[in-house]
Design a protein around this motif. Sequence first.
Motif, PDB file in Angstrom:
ATOM      1  N   VAL A 145       0.753  -1.099   0.214  1.00  0.00           N
ATOM      2  CA  VAL A 145      -0.159  -0.011   0.080  1.00  0.00           C
ATOM      3  C   VAL A 145       1.213   1.489  -0.071  1.00  0.00           C
ATOM      4  O   VAL A 145       0.385   2.741  -0.377  1.00  0.00           O
ATOM      5  CB  VAL A 145      -1.115  -0.326   0.786  1.00  0.00           C
ATOM      6  CG1 VAL A 145       0.169   0.064   2.788  1.00  0.00           C
ATOM      7  CG2 VAL A 145      -1.750   0.992   1.415  1.00  0.00           C
ATOM      8  N   VAL A 146       1.839   1.133   0.429  1.00  0.00           N
ATOM      9  CA  VAL A 146       3.154   1.918   0.550  1.00  0.00           C
ATOM     10  C   VAL A 146       3.775   2.223  -0.473  1.00  0.00           C
ATOM     11  O   VAL A 146       4.350   3.526  -1.412  1.00  0.00           O
ATOM     12  CB  VAL A 146       3.692   2.619   1.776  1.00  0.00           C
ATOM     13  CG1 VAL A 146       4.403   3.881   2.348  1.00  0.00           C
ATOM     14  CG2 VAL A 146       3.034   2.719   3.201  1.00  0.00           C
ATOM     15  N   THR A 147       4.933   1.447  -0.974  1.00  0.00           N
ATOM     16  CA  THR A 147       5.275   1.062  -2.002  1.00  0.00           C
ATOM     17  C   THR A 147       4.731   1.461  -3.178  1.00  0.00           C
ATOM     18  O   THR A 147       5.582   1.748  -4.475  1.00  0.00           O
ATOM     19  CB  THR A 147       6.323  -0.239  -1.757  1.00  0.00           C
ATOM     20  OG1 THR A 147       6.086  -1.193  -2.220  1.00  0.00           O
ATOM     21  CG2 THR A 147       7.192  -0.662  -0.724  1.00  0.00           C
ATOM     22  N   SER A 148       3.380   1.210  -3.696  1.00  0.00           N
ATOM     23  CA  SER A 148       2.333   1.381  -4.716  1.00  0.00           C
ATOM     24  C   SER A 148       2.653   3.019  -5.417  1.00  0.00           C
ATOM     25  O   SER A 148       2.908   2.899  -6.239  1.00  0.00           O
ATOM     26  CB  SER A 148       1.445   0.787  -4.281  1.00  0.00           C
ATOM     27  OG  SER A 148       0.681   1.531  -4.178  1.00  0.00           O
ATOM     28  N   ILE A 149       3.495   3.789  -4.626  1.00  0.00           N
ATOM     29  CA  ILE A 149       2.860   5.283  -5.107  1.00  0.00           C
ATOM     30  C   ILE A 149       4.545   5.720  -5.172  1.00  0.00           C
ATOM     31  O   ILE A 149       4.330   7.110  -5.899  1.00  0.00           O
ATOM     32  CB  ILE A 149       2.741   6.152  -4.024  1.00  0.00           C
ATOM     33  CG1 ILE A 149       3.714   6.136  -2.732  1.00  0.00           C
ATOM     34  CG2 ILE A 149       1.097   5.763  -3.321  1.00  0.00           C
ATOM     35  CD1 ILE A 149       3.246   7.549  -1.767  1.00  0.00           C
ATOM     36  N   ILE A 150       5.268   4.697  -5.058  1.00  0.00           N
ATOM     37  CA  ILE A 150       6.903   5.208  -5.474  1.00  0.00           C
ATOM     38  C   ILE A 150       7.209   5.361  -7.244  1.00  0.00           C
ATOM     39  O   ILE A 150       7.564   6.732  -7.803  1.00  0.00           O
ATOM     40  CB  ILE A 150       7.477   4.137  -5.040  1.00  0.00           C
ATOM     41  CG1 ILE A 150       8.209   4.268  -3.421  1.00  0.00           C
ATOM     42  CG2 ILE A 150       9.265   4.074  -5.861  1.00  0.00           C
ATOM     43  CD1 ILE A 150       8.417   2.892  -2.861  1.00  0.00           C
ATOM     44  N   PRO A 151       6.328   4.821  -7.772  1.00  0.00           N
ATOM     45  CA  PRO A 151       5.726   5.146  -9.570  1.00  0.00           C
ATOM     46  C   PRO A 151       5.721   6.172  -9.337  1.00  0.00           C
ATOM     47  O   PRO A 151       6.404   6.938 -10.546  1.00  0.00           O
ATOM     48  CB  PRO A 151       6.015   3.628 -10.141  1.00  0.00           C
ATOM     49  CG  PRO A 151       5.802   2.519  -9.043  1.00  0.00           C
ATOM     50  CD  PRO A 151       5.533   3.058  -8.046  1.00  0.00           C
ATOM     51  N   ILE A 152       4.697   7.071  -9.184  1.00  0.00           N
ATOM     52  CA  ILE A 152       4.060   8.066  -9.258  1.00  0.00           C
ATOM     53  C   ILE A 152       5.149   8.978  -9.221  1.00  0.00           C
ATOM     54  O   ILE A 152       5.366  10.323  -9.599  1.00  0.00           O
ATOM     55  CB  ILE A 152       2.702   8.288  -8.645  1.00  0.00           C
ATOM     56  CG1 ILE A 152       1.868   7.233  -9.800  1.00  0.00           C
ATOM     57  CG2 ILE A 152       2.321   9.390  -9.493  1.00  0.00           C
ATOM     58  CD1 ILE A 152       0.241   7.064  -8.899  1.00  0.00           C
ATOM     59  N   LEU A 153       5.842   8.985  -7.607  1.00  0.00           N
ATOM     60  CA  LEU A 153       6.831   9.163  -6.910  1.00  0.00           C
ATOM     61  C   LEU A 153       7.532  10.348  -8.018  1.00  0.00           C
ATOM     62  O   LEU A 153       8.360  11.690  -8.180  1.00  0.00           O
ATOM     63  CB  LEU A 153       6.720   9.355  -5.593  1.00  0.00           C
ATOM     64  CG  LEU A 153       5.776   9.701  -4.411  1.00  0.00           C
ATOM     65  CD1 LEU A 153       6.299   9.110  -3.173  1.00  0.00           C
ATOM     66  CD2 LEU A 153       6.004  11.761  -4.225  1.00  0.00           C
ATOM     67  N   LEU A 154       8.410   8.930  -8.506  1.00  0.00           N
ATOM     68  CA  LEU A 154       9.491   8.765  -9.610  1.00  0.00           C
ATOM     69  C   LEU A 154       8.909   9.764 -10.166  1.00  0.00           C
ATOM     70  O   LEU A 154       9.946  10.709 -11.213  1.00  0.00           O
ATOM     71  CB  LEU A 154      10.105   7.884  -9.795  1.00  0.00           C
ATOM     72  CG  LEU A 154      10.298   6.839  -8.227  1.00  0.00           C
ATOM     73  CD1 LEU A 154      10.863   5.064  -9.180  1.00  0.00           C
ATOM     74  CD2 LEU A 154      11.182   7.823  -8.033  1.00  0.00           C
TER      75      LEU A 154
END
Length: 916
Positions: A265-274
């Motif tokens: 649920v948390v690491t899933s936002i990393i691509p969009i953050l990048l």
Amino acid sequence: LYFSKHPWIGLGIILLVSAIAGSQIDKLEVRISANEMLVQNNQEQEYYRQVRSLFGDEQISLLYLASDNLLARDKLEALKRSIAHLKKQPFVERVESLFSVPWVKTVDGYLDKKPYLDPDKLPDSPEQAQHILDEARKNPFLRNVLLSPDKDVMAVAIVLKKADVDNPAWNDETITNSLNGIAASLKPFYATSFSVGFPQVRTEIAERIRTEQMHLFPLAVAALLIALFLLLRQLIDILLPIMTAGFSILWTFGFMGATDIPINVVTSIIPILLIIVGSTEDIHLLSEFRHGQKSGLDAPASLKHMSRRMGGIVLLTFITTYLGFLSVGLSRIEVLWQFGLVASTGLALNFLATIILIPSVLSLAGKWQLDGKSRMYSGKSYLLAKRYWEWLWRHRLSIVIVFLVWTLVAIIGIPRIHINHNAIDSLGKDSEVRQKIELINQNLAGLESLSIIVDSGIEDTFLKVRYLEELEQIQKYIREKGWSESSTSFADYLSLLNGAFQELDEPMMPESDDIITELMIFLNHDDVKAYITQDYSHARILVRHSIESSEKLQAVIEDLQQFIDHNLDAGLEARITGDSVLTLSATNAMIRGQLQSIALLLVIIVLIIGVLFTELKVGLLAALPNFFPVIVMFGFMGYMEIPLNIGTTMAAAIAIGIAVDDTLHFMLRYNRELKARKNHNIAMEHSIYGEALPVVSTSIALIAGFLVFTQASFEPIVQFGALGALVIATALVADFVITPLAVSSLRLVTIWDVLSLRLRKNVLEKSALFKNLKPWQIRQFILSGRMVEYAKGDFVFRRSEVSTELFVLLTGKVDVCLPDQEGSCNLLEQFYPGDVFGDVALFANIPRKTDAVAVEHSTVLVLTREGIERTMRHRPLISARIFANLTADLSRRMIKLISKQQLKSRSGNPKKGGKS
């Protein structure tokens, strides 16, 4: 610079790393674990492991059934078939229901323990069915657990086997699908029929992650493309940030696959953050490259200009952003540790992709003509920057007051913030699983539980009425407080047994130890192993509850522990534990850890900027535009009742790490402009003009990107996106209001300036001006001036000039002479390396009375009055020593000059001899 000269090598490296990363992606999986949200390796978790080894570890899902005539024959026949089907599932340990829970009663003088429902003899009439329900509701192990006391609701408890990650038959998705299928088969018979438990919660989260990646990722790309198009209007400039983000995401996924870090649920936002964060430095680099082209440089020269001007800055801003992401991982909670590690690594990979890909592509395609539509570097833009700075400086007092009031209002809102972090919070309000859990909470005791472990350390302690009453006292307090609809213990079982043995209408606690001894004849420890140890020295009170608020749960546990401490028998020890307690402990650790991360990050930023600009107070002032958005964010959370949770606590640390980039860019730009223009107003105008495009571009792209997260269905992620956008927007305002006003009062000297300055050490250390100063202090002072070369015969200054400059001779020789009416020059003094001259006119503020001429090729350090005055304000100790040295040198020279004139006078007018 290397990759701009060897672009094909750069592109080859990009493709090679991409191929290696791509080979690891098949190992990447979506995995939601209950333990990943807990504090790892802490005392609470270790104690709970011991409790589970004593009393067992049961993971339960509920089959919820609601209807009129719950025990109608057709319904029970269907339920019996479903239970039989459930027992055959490989992941099911056992099934508890009215078909299995014993109905302890006396029949013909004998104690009978047959279940409430006999599978072979179902109730024949509504009256018989109602009697069974009435008797079952007297049982504390059924009331509010498997049977609603006043509504037509019952449940079947499905006890799951211990998870086996290597067995695909036991994963959350398989369990959920199987249980949902069985619940669906009962829908023709019951008004409401569904299965719910934490496997279903985790399955829905995993499914939403997959869905939202497909939904949010294109939105993030579209938001970035639109922002880049509106602000840059250049095809290559639009595509390059997308390309660097794409490669860094691929490499990050490869890293996650290789290290077995799942998408959760948390690491899933990393691509969009990048995509969002990775574009910021690309924009700064591209903007500087285009700025060079606008200045008339060709593509190779523009690349060199971009690299020289931006290389060090991009490295510094990468470090601050990297630390912002990494600070999230300082928590001992596994999911946050994973996020910090992966996000910071992804950012490092994005940095590598940026410094390789952008110069490589621009080297090959940067010579393409600009489309001419960008007007950001036009004369009109500079005029706007000039007028803005004049307005800002003119109204600085009013602006400072506005920001102080704004900060005060935000601070007042901070105490209103509350804490709330729950696994169910990850789901939106429209979530079907969440709605099912709310039904469980309304009609039964709830899915959440905590345990109170009472320990005597002595065998057979809880076979005595005196100590069983201690358990009852705690349970009574819980009931009176209304914290739970169900608290059960070994005392309840003995009460049931005693009521049946004595043929009472209601369960009742045995009145003496002798009665308990008799009842033990009929007790099978397997029936009560979840509540009492085999030696009867440790007892467990199981409390089921529906408290969702972390703050309320914290208050309940503190109140309960206080009651136990003050009222429990001195020979007993009691401790509260359970999944709810671990979750609460993790919440507190998460909040504490993230607040510490924010504080640590601000300290690191202050230190980095302080070291970079050689003064700690510069770091403190630079922190203002980055500390201000955090205060605004927390104040906004208080007023809007947004809780502290896993999403909102991450927002501040990450956003600070990003926002400080623009502050650094602005300060370093101002440092360069001030050195080039020697006037802080003009330098500030050019800084605002030069940074407007990249800072506004990156901020808009970041805001748009963060707002993409508000389209998620996970409440903490929605809040993370909204607060991240708020922080970036506030930081943008601060960077163009607070930063210019704060920076304008500073004399910025970077450590690069100090270290790269080439000094003639043997000259300066002998100079009277720098007597008793350390080399570091000398470097700081002379950076307020400039080096000027003079050829033989050149005038350093002329008579009658109005000048505000002081000169230190570094190489060569200079003569100072007094011109006469015939045009010849009467030599007053010769100056050699290390000597100071031109200081009289500077401090007297009068036109110069002499000429200064370079007798041979000379290098002169020119110090202006404005630069000296700024040094006085910002480095008073150095300035005091400089002025003491100047005074001593000037006095010495004046005495020398007077003495010289006296000698000349005597030699030209000798005393006349004569008669006496």
